[in-house]
Write an enzyme that holds these catalytic residues in place. Structure first.
Site, PDB file in Angstrom:
ATOM      1  N   HIS A  60      37.389  48.503  51.645  1.00  0.00           N
ATOM      2  CA  HIS A  60      36.912  49.511  50.693  1.00  0.00           C
ATOM      3  C   HIS A  60      36.202  50.615  51.488  1.00  0.00           C
ATOM      4  O   HIS A  60      35.650  50.362  52.556  1.00  0.00           O
ATOM      5  CB  HIS A  60      35.924  48.808  49.755  1.00  0.00           C
ATOM      6  CG  HIS A  60      35.410  49.639  48.632  1.00  0.00           C
ATOM      7  ND1 HIS A  60      34.369  50.524  48.793  1.00  0.00           N
ATOM      8  CD2 HIS A  60      35.773  49.710  47.334  1.00  0.00           C
ATOM      9  CE1 HIS A  60      34.131  51.106  47.622  1.00  0.00           C
ATOM     10  NE2 HIS A  60      34.960  50.630  46.723  1.00  0.00           N
ATOM     11  N   ASP A  64      31.567  41.917  53.614  1.00  0.00           N
ATOM     12  CA  ASP A  64      31.513  42.689  52.383  1.00  0.00           C
ATOM     13  C   ASP A  64      31.887  41.729  51.260  1.00  0.00           C
ATOM     14  O   ASP A  64      33.054  41.356  51.122  1.00  0.00           O
ATOM     15  CB  ASP A  64      32.494  43.872  52.461  1.00  0.00           C
ATOM     16  CG  ASP A  64      32.592  44.632  51.142  1.00  0.00           C
ATOM     17  OD1 ASP A  64      31.926  44.229  50.159  1.00  0.00           O
ATOM     18  OD2 ASP A  64      33.346  45.625  51.089  1.00  0.00           O
ATOM     19  N   GLN A  97      33.669  41.788  46.237  1.00  0.00           N
ATOM     20  CA  GLN A  97      34.693  41.182  45.373  1.00  0.00           C
ATOM     21  C   GLN A  97      34.701  39.656  45.446  1.00  0.00           C
ATOM     22  O   GLN A  97      35.473  39.018  44.737  1.00  0.00           O
ATOM     23  CB  GLN A  97      36.092  41.715  45.748  1.00  0.00           C
ATOM     24  CG  GLN A  97      36.283  43.207  45.564  1.00  0.00           C
ATOM     25  CD  GLN A  97      36.212  43.652  44.102  1.00  0.00           C
ATOM     26  OE1 GLN A  97      36.197  42.836  43.175  1.00  0.00           O
ATOM     27  NE2 GLN A  97      36.146  44.957  43.888  1.00  0.00           N
ATOM     28  N   LYS A 147      29.097  44.118  39.586  1.00  0.00           N
ATOM     29  CA  LYS A 147      30.412  43.470  39.597  1.00  0.00           C
ATOM     30  C   LYS A 147      30.304  41.978  39.289  1.00  0.00           C
ATOM     31  O   LYS A 147      31.291  41.252  39.339  1.00  0.00           O
ATOM     32  CB  LYS A 147      31.084  43.662  40.958  1.00  0.00           C
ATOM     33  CG  LYS A 147      31.543  45.098  41.236  1.00  0.00           C
ATOM     34  CD  LYS A 147      32.405  45.142  42.470  1.00  0.00           C
ATOM     35  CE  LYS A 147      32.520  46.520  43.078  1.00  0.00           C
ATOM     36  NZ  LYS A 147      33.314  47.453  42.302  1.00  0.00           N
ATOM     37  N   CYS A 182      39.728  53.195  46.319  1.00  0.00           N
ATOM     38  CA  CYS A 182      38.750  53.383  47.387  1.00  0.00           C
ATOM     39  C   CYS A 182      39.166  52.725  48.695  1.00  0.00           C
ATOM     40  O   CYS A 182      38.344  52.448  49.546  1.00  0.00           O
ATOM     41  CB  CYS A 182      37.369  52.862  46.994  1.00  0.00           C
ATOM     42  SG  CYS A 182      36.738  53.661  45.532  1.00  0.00           S
TER      43      CYS A 182
END
Lengths: 412, 151
Positions: A125, A202, A205, A228, A366
């Protein structure tokens, strides 16, 4: 389906009552990779700050302020427990994954010398690319990319190939936001550590959808957003190993993060996490995020994984004989399905689905560099979460199979 | 009374498909006499360049290149056919009538020609930015041209 009653769970989410129709069709939300709906419990926990203990933190001269400090620390402890962090001080609240990654990238720039390398992948991303670009420019270091397999995955052996003696940092998503692959992050971390590189995960997600245990993974840093994972917007987390956080310089300076300073420019920083929390924090957001962690634990992260997997199989099964659909990530292990309809621009397809009451995201998501890999300008992404049910999937399948022409959205 | 073209969905649809499949005036020109604007954004995938050649208060040429969805592609193509050869004032008038149509206000249907195909955009509010992307570009170009002469 799964080990929880999804229709009962949906009643926790006021939006399903307040926004039940879109374009006069039953509303189906398949964009949880962008943001998620909030259960009543989270909304109430966030409101609790404004309604019951609205004082600034770290100003404990009176009872109300003391109460905020206690509750704010409780929120930090809840998040630490959620991630199985060793110490709540390893949890800094940020505005979201982007701020966490910017803070990490800037903070680690001190360990970089000209000619060093940072390793990313082409499936990252923008938030896990652009902060590193800035640091690379500032410190004259090089960005390298792990080659993706032909399906678009990152593998330990490919990471091994790209790491050199100049590599200092590896920063990768645990679940990629376009293709939704669950990367073998523990193995990737161990490869990086073998070469004395720091590893940044990261988790934007992954953390919302699966159990993430920072001690088990042995990651050095982890970044994710609250919104999220059923939490409020404007709150997120930067996890870092305590000994690394102690050495790392903060990106933001201001109130609450220094213990003393003088007019000569000498500053003594507070210890983590206060060092990384300059200015008055999003206290309400932290309360809401902590409640979101508890909510996910109550449902059970393993149950969520299983639920998303079942829905995904139902969806793929429902569209498998439709040869107009190109699916880019058939084998992904998350609730992300990325596709195009042959001959239809992604945005036109998303618009058609909107006219059928279905919310999906079109675009480059993104992750603009990935598009060179997929050989397409854009894709449509449907992303599932714990509140999606069979009816959602069946409505989506029907729209894809019997959707008609993409210009129908314009002329119905 | 004959029905207005704007009430005939299949004609409007054909207009959009025609310009989407066979965009007009689609080429890139490398000539300093042309003013160029690049329209793109983080929120959508459209990536469109519009170029006009102003001469003595007239738009003697208008071309475009780039990538976009069906709505933005067709709208851009139609716009170029409408404003090519028009005076700056006429172009501004067409632009303002087009914007009125998108905003569901009273507008001059005569002025819009095939751009009437976008009359239903209000039903899909998220597509307004697709339908007007190159018109917003044109607005910038016309302002740039005015500044050039009056600034």
């Amino acid at each position: 389906m799964g080990k929880f009653d999804v229709d009962k769970l949906r009643r926790d989410f006021p939006i399903f009552e307040n926004y039940s129709l879109m374009q006069n069709k039953r509303f189906v939300y398949l964009d949880s990779a962008a943001t998620t709906f909030k259960p009543r419990q989270v909304i109430q926990a966030a409101d609790y700050y404004y309604e019951y203990c609205c004082a600034n933190s770290h100003r404990g001269d009176y009872d109300l302020a003391h109460m905020v400090d206690v509750k704010y620390l409780e929120a930090r402890k809840t998040v630490a427990k959620f991630l199985n962090a060793k110490d709540p001080a390893e949890i800094s609240f940020t505005s979201g994954a982007s701020m966490s990654l910017n803070t990490i990238a800037y903070g680690l720039s001190d360990i970089l010398n000209e000619g060093d390398e940072i390793v990313l992948s082409e499936a990252e991303h923008a938030s896990n690319v652009l902060p590193w670009f800035s640091v690379a420019e500032m410190k004259k270091v090089n960005i390298k990319y792990v080659p993706l397999t032909k399906e678009g995955r990152v593998t330990p052996s490919n990471l091994e190939k790209v790491i050199t003696s100049r590599t200092k940092i590896v920063s990768l998503a645990q679940v990629t936001n376009v293709l939704g692959y669950v990367e073998p992050i523990k193995e990737l971390i161990s490869v990086a550590h073998k070469h004395n590189c720091l590893f940044v995960v990261d988790g934007a997600q992954s953390v919302p959808h699966m159990k993430v245990d920072v001690q088990d993974l042995d990651c050095d840093f982890l970044a994710f957003s609250g919104h999220k994972m059923l939490g409020p917007t404007g709150i997120g987390v930067m996890y870092g190993k305590l000994e690394l956080l102690k050495k790392m310089k903060p990106l933001l300076s201001g109130g609450g993060m220094n213990s003393r300073f003088d007019t000569c420019g000498n500053v003594a920083y507070e210890l983590p996490p206060a060092k990384f929390e300059a200015g008055t924090q999003n206290i309400s957001g932290a309360f809401g995020l902590a409640r979101a962690c508890q909510y996910l634990e109550e449902v059970g992260l393993d149950n969520i994984v299983e639920h998303e997997r079942e829905l995904r199989i139902r969806l793929l099964d429902g569209i498998k004989s439709n040869d107009k659909i190109i699916i880019y990530n058939k084998d992904a292990d998350s609730g992300i399905v990325t596709f195009n309809i042959k001959g239809v621009f992604a945005q036109d397809e998303a618009s058609l689905l909107n006219s059928k009451g279905i919310a999906v995201r079109s675009g480059q998501h993104c992750a603009k560099i990935l598009m060179d890999f997929l050989h397409t300008d854009a894709t449509v992404r449907a992303s599932l979460y714990l509140y999606n049910n069979k009816e959602d999937i069946d409505q989506f399948i029907d729209a894809l199979n019997n959707g008609g022409d993409f210009l129908d959205a314009y002329f119905n | 009374m004959p029905t207005s073209i704007s009430e005939n969905a299949s004609i409007l649809r054909d207009i959009i498909m025609d310009h989407y499949s066979h965009p007009r005036n689609k080429k890139e020109i490398n000539d300093p006499a042309y003013l160029t604007v690049h329209m793109d954004s983080a929120s959508c995938i459209d990536d469109i360049y519009v170029q006009i050649k102003p001469e003595n208060g007239k738009i003697v040429d208008c071309v475009w290149h780039g990538n976009g969805c069906a709505i933005s592609t067709a709208s851009t193509s139609i716009m170029t056919t409408l404003i090519k050869g028009k005076s700056l004032e006429e172009a501004k008038y067409i632009m303002s009538e087009f914007n009125k149509m998108l905003n569901e206000e009273e507008f001059d249907e005569e002025a819009l020609g095939e751009a009437i195909a976008f009359i239903n955009t209000y039903k899909q509010p998220s597509r307004i930015t697709c339908a007007n992307i190159s018109w917003r570009g044109l607005d910038e170009l016309l302002k740039e041209e005015e500044e050039h002469h009056h600034g």
